[in-house]
Design an enzyme around this catalytic site. Sequence first.
Site, short mmCIF file in Angstrom:
data_model
loop_
_atom_site.label_atom_id
_atom_site.label_comp_id
_atom_site.label_asym_id
_atom_site.label_seq_id
_atom_site.Cartn_x
_atom_site.Cartn_y
_atom_site.Cartn_z
N ASP A 129 -6.33 9.69 0.89
CA ASP A 129 -7.53 10.13 0.17
C ASP A 129 -8.69 10.05 1.15
O ASP A 129 -8.91 9.02 1.78
CB ASP A 129 -7.79 9.23 -1.04
CG ASP A 129 -6.76 9.42 -2.13
OD1 ASP A 129 -6.22 10.53 -2.25
OD2 ASP A 129 -6.50 8.46 -2.87
N ASP A 148 -5.47 16.17 -5.18
CA ASP A 148 -5.94 15.63 -6.46
C ASP A 148 -6.83 16.63 -7.19
O ASP A 148 -6.76 16.78 -8.41
CB ASP A 148 -6.71 14.32 -6.25
CG ASP A 148 -5.86 13.21 -5.65
OD1 ASP A 148 -4.62 13.26 -5.80
OD2 ASP A 148 -6.44 12.30 -5.03
#
Length: 121
Positions: free
Chosen positions: A65, A79
Amino acid sequence: MGAEITPVVTCLQLAIVAGVIVFAVKAVRSPWYTVALGLIMGGALGNIHDRLLREPGPFRGAVVDFLELPNWPVFNIADMGVVGGAIMIVALGLFGVASDPAHDEPAPSEEAGEASQEKTS
């Protein structure tokens, strides 16, 4: 979050991708649902890629991330695809868009039968 259950999450994501493929092939004829399912599948495959190919090994790798906004959890482009596709499917359902518009229309034989009944009445 969920680092200790990475194998379970990976298997769940693989099952979701399989389900999306089966649903898309069998039931989806709407371009809007196709885009939404493509976003979900692309995002899931992006995260699966990280989980399968990153250290420490298959089914134990961590998803990277790298996007961080103020007062928001850290996330990545995959995501965004999953969440965007899910929001799109909910919106399509709320607006009454069918996944297979041709299936919701009456068959030509049904239309002809209704027309002939109206003439005889």
